[in-house]
Design a protein around this motif. Sequence first.
Motif, PDB file in Angstrom:
ATOM      1  N   ASN A  96      44.295  59.009  91.722  1.00 28.55           N
ATOM      2  CA  ASN A  96      43.815  57.267  92.081  1.00 28.55           C
ATOM      3  C   ASN A  96      43.093  57.585  93.387  1.00 28.55           C
ATOM      4  N   ASN A  97      43.202  58.635  94.451  1.00 32.94           N
ATOM      5  CA  ASN A  97      42.568  58.904  95.429  1.00 32.94           C
ATOM      6  C   ASN A  97      41.024  59.093  94.943  1.00 32.94           C
ATOM      7  N   GLY A  98      40.974  59.850  93.830  1.00 35.33           N
ATOM      8  CA  GLY A  98      39.627  60.338  93.252  1.00 35.33           C
ATOM      9  C   GLY A  98      38.861  58.889  92.951  1.00 35.33           C
ATOM     10  N   ALA A  99      39.498  58.024  92.481  1.00 36.83           N
ATOM     11  CA  ALA A  99      39.088  56.696  91.835  1.00 36.83           C
ATOM     12  C   ALA A  99      38.313  56.074  93.186  1.00 36.83           C
ATOM     13  N   GLU A 100      39.095  56.037  94.291  1.00 40.72           N
ATOM     14  CA  GLU A 100      38.613  55.253  95.505  1.00 40.72           C
ATOM     15  C   GLU A 100      37.523  56.138  96.137  1.00 40.72           C
ATOM     16  N   MET A 101      37.548  57.326  96.023  1.00 37.11           N
ATOM     17  CA  MET A 101      36.503  58.237  96.840  1.00 37.11           C
ATOM     18  C   MET A 101      35.234  57.797  95.894  1.00 37.11           C
ATOM     19  N   TYR A 102      35.267  58.000  94.661  1.00 34.71           N
ATOM     20  CA  TYR A 102      34.125  57.795  93.894  1.00 34.71           C
ATOM     21  C   TYR A 102      33.596  56.398  93.843  1.00 34.71           C
ATOM     22  N   LYS A 103      34.591  55.531  94.178  1.00 35.84           N
ATOM     23  CA  LYS A 103      33.880  54.197  94.363  1.00 35.84           C
ATOM     24  C   LYS A 103      33.129  53.894  95.578  1.00 35.84           C
ATOM     25  N   ALA A 104      33.722  54.618  96.653  1.00 41.06           N
ATOM     26  CA  ALA A 104      32.932  54.352  97.785  1.00 41.06           C
ATOM     27  C   ALA A 104      31.779  55.270  97.949  1.00 41.06           C
ATOM     28  N   LEU A 105      31.628  56.412  97.036  1.00 38.70           N
ATOM     29  CA  LEU A 105      30.516  57.321  97.309  1.00 38.70           C
ATOM     30  C   LEU A 105      29.247  56.733  96.728  1.00 38.70           C
ATOM     31  N   SER A 106      29.356  56.301  95.519  1.00 45.52           N
ATOM     32  CA  SER A 106      28.133  55.395  95.130  1.00 45.52           C
ATOM     33  C   SER A 106      28.395  54.678  93.763  1.00 45.52           C
ATOM     34  N   PRO A 107      27.564  53.629  93.464  1.00 47.38           N
ATOM     35  CA  PRO A 107      27.883  52.826  92.186  1.00 47.38           C
ATOM     36  C   PRO A 107      27.876  53.871  90.963  1.00 47.38           C
ATOM     37  N   GLU A 108      27.176  54.916  90.946  1.00 51.90           N
ATOM     38  CA  GLU A 108      27.070  55.622  89.972  1.00 51.90           C
ATOM     39  C   GLU A 108      28.189  56.539  89.707  1.00 51.90           C
ATOM     40  N   THR A 109      28.895  56.727  90.945  1.00 54.22           N
ATOM     41  CA  THR A 109      30.045  58.026  90.833  1.00 54.22           C
ATOM     42  C   THR A 109      31.200  57.053  90.420  1.00 54.22           C
ATOM     43  N   ASP A 110      31.310  55.705  90.952  1.00 54.82           N
ATOM     44  CA  ASP A 110      32.391  54.746  90.325  1.00 54.82           C
ATOM     45  C   ASP A 110      32.271  54.210  89.094  1.00 54.82           C
ATOM     46  N   GLU A 111      31.036  54.017  88.527  1.00 52.31           N
ATOM     47  CA  GLU A 111      31.072  53.806  86.893  1.00 52.31           C
ATOM     48  C   GLU A 111      31.518  55.136  86.318  1.00 52.31           C
ATOM     49  N   PHE A 112      30.828  56.214  86.637  1.00 55.88           N
ATOM     50  CA  PHE A 112      31.349  57.513  85.805  1.00 55.88           C
ATOM     51  C   PHE A 112      33.057  57.719  86.006  1.00 55.88           C
ATOM     52  N   TYR A 113      33.670  57.523  87.093  1.00 56.51           N
ATOM     53  CA  TYR A 113      34.829  57.945  86.937  1.00 56.51           C
ATOM     54  C   TYR A 113      35.727  56.805  86.414  1.00 56.51           C
ATOM     55  N   THR A 114      35.281  55.774  86.339  1.00 57.10           N
ATOM     56  CA  THR A 114      36.109  54.626  85.619  1.00 57.10           C
ATOM     57  C   THR A 114      36.029  55.035  84.209  1.00 57.10           C
ATOM     58  N   PHE A 115      34.568  55.247  83.718  1.00 61.57           N
ATOM     59  CA  PHE A 115      34.391  55.683  82.306  1.00 61.57           C
ATOM     60  C   PHE A 115      35.469  56.944  81.905  1.00 61.57           C
ATOM     61  N   MET A 116      35.740  57.776  82.743  1.00 54.90           N
ATOM     62  CA  MET A 116      36.352  59.055  82.596  1.00 54.90           C
ATOM     63  C   MET A 116      37.958  58.717  82.286  1.00 54.90           C
ATOM     64  N   THR A 117      38.273  57.860  83.317  1.00 52.07           N
ATOM     65  CA  THR A 117      39.877  57.438  83.498  1.00 52.07           C
ATOM     66  C   THR A 117      40.328  56.539  82.264  1.00 52.07           C
ATOM     67  N   ASP A 118      39.353  55.657  82.086  1.00 52.72           N
ATOM     68  CA  ASP A 118      39.469  54.703  80.966  1.00 52.72           C
ATOM     69  C   ASP A 118      39.864  55.312  79.551  1.00 52.72           C
ATOM     70  N   ARG A 119      39.037  56.439  79.275  1.00 50.75           N
ATOM     71  CA  ARG A 119      39.177  57.058  78.117  1.00 50.75           C
ATOM     72  C   ARG A 119      40.252  58.526  78.168  1.00 50.75           C
ATOM     73  N   ASP A 120      40.892  58.513  79.234  1.00 54.19           N
ATOM     74  CA  ASP A 120      41.894  59.964  79.236  1.00 54.19           C
ATOM     75  C   ASP A 120      40.983  61.035  79.275  1.00 54.19           C
ATOM     76  N   LEU A 121      40.023  61.188  80.068  1.00 54.55           N
ATOM     77  CA  LEU A 121      39.069  62.501  79.926  1.00 54.55           C
ATOM     78  C   LEU A 121      39.382  63.469  80.791  1.00 54.55           C
ATOM     79  N   PHE A 122      40.717  63.412  81.490  1.00 54.45           N
ATOM     80  CA  PHE A 122      41.229  64.500  82.396  1.00 54.45           C
ATOM     81  C   PHE A 122      42.579  65.052  81.644  1.00 54.45           C
ATOM     82  N   ASP A 123      42.668  66.285  81.669  1.00 56.11           N
ATOM     83  CA  ASP A 123      43.704  66.829  81.379  1.00 56.11           C
ATOM     84  C   ASP A 123      43.990  68.227  82.436  1.00 56.11           C
TER      85      ASP A 123
END
Length: 566
Positions: A291-318
Amino acid sequence: MVIKFKDFKYERPDLEKFEATVDELLGEFDASETVDDQVAVIDKLNVEFDHLDTMATLASIRSSIDTRDKFYDEERTFFDENEPSFTEIQNRYRKAITESKFRSELEERFGAQLFALSDNALKSFDPSVKSLLQKENKLSTQYDKLLASAEIDFDGKKLNLSEFAPYTQNPDRQVRKDAALAVNGFMGEHLEEIDDIYDQLVKTRHEIATTLGYKDFIELGYIRMNRIDYDRTMVEKFRKQVEEYVVPIVTELKERQRQRIGLDSLKSYDSNFEFLTGNATPKGKTKDIMNNGAEMYKALSPETDEFYTFMTDRDLFDVEAKKGKEGGGYCTMIADYKAPFIFSNFNGTQGDVEVLTHEAGHAFQTYMSRNITVPEYSFPTLESAEIHSMSMEFFTYPWMELFFKEDTDKFKFSHMADSISFLPYGVAVDEFQHVVYENPELTPAERRQEWKKIEAKYLPSTDYDSIEPLESGAFWHKQGHIFGAPFYYIDYTLAQVCALQFWKRAKEDFEDAWKDYLALCKVGGSLPFNSLVELANLKSPFEEGSLESVIDEVHSYLNSIDDKKL
């Protein structure tokens, strides 16, 4: 509709069907009368290659998540056994494009890097070595499975190797030593087996190289690693610079650590314990980190926010360590879904955040360049790919308080000290592999003696306190790259020098540094290493003085901090 990772469809490829489709398309390619016709065929072939790669990647990910899964274990074995056949088929395509009558026009369309990579692929394979390549794959997987099989009784639990990390950082020195004894008890029990796997790998790789007409595996290893715009001599000079400029600073940092934690002498099992008040640890559990990763990448840039949301929505982390899961961490790309995937083993240490930002750097790069239609450009060559990951660790510094709270300064000092302390170890691993493949006839015991000599040069303050098999020169047995990806290690050190330049620039002008980083990510692997470094407005690590200048900056930064107060 968002498709989650568990719903990504896997089916074993039909080798005969794949071969027939590729050969049919190559017939069309040869018969093409215009460059546009050949481009159209290349686009169709890339769809086939992406699909094959997707299936291999899904099998590999799912097998590494649970090495006890019989279905995916068998599928991974299928790819291990058939990878040389798939390579042979794909090499027909590479041969066709490199010999095309429209080669110069194709290079203008797709870039010269595709043709340099194709030339290397053709130089590193011949059907005559197919069975040897199968053997190499099998041995590499055997090593991975052996280390993943560890179930060590400790602290009333059965632990895998990844789960020992918190104990190596315990304030109680006896706990640290006992953890080291337990881990090395497992490694010692399997010493001969690991030595034998590596002995077979070295001899197999040497045979592959000589069969292909090379003097030794080093020549072939550089071709496999696609070292297009630098060579062995440049690497040797870089190692020498690390010995000259970095080893003394790292020795000084080890002495600072010894004083800081109040010991008469620093043993190898003390190396991960950095502060008397305890190491920096992320506050909260896995869910909080993500969750902190989501907050960080939202603040870092629009591109990183879009990327992290894409990854989270699709369960692309193990990311959590669990029984039967392979160790380590990695990022890969699932081509058909244009989806990066991040694998790691969280264990409650600062490494959880480091691996998140590191692998997210890889994943962000693949996400930013996902629409490049050349599969070979999905990732750059490995030393270039590590620039994205290591630089992301530094670009996220302003948000580390989210993860570490009151331990933030402690984390930054530790992370920066570790960043340069890694350099001597990284070049030691590289030099060791050069010695091994120059002398393939060495016995396992002689190889371990060679490691001890190299260790004395680059890591002079290491003291194993008589713990075996470390004392006998077997520390490298736990370095998976040496087994599965020969010569893939100097890459981290070259990239670290580039990443530290980004850190230095970000302190001076964050937006300007980030702009260049973003530009670097967008071009993917379409250029070789030194060209990518130039594009990002960085200095090549091979350039005289580039290492010294950035190391001086880091040294000054670390000296400005009173680490005894942390």
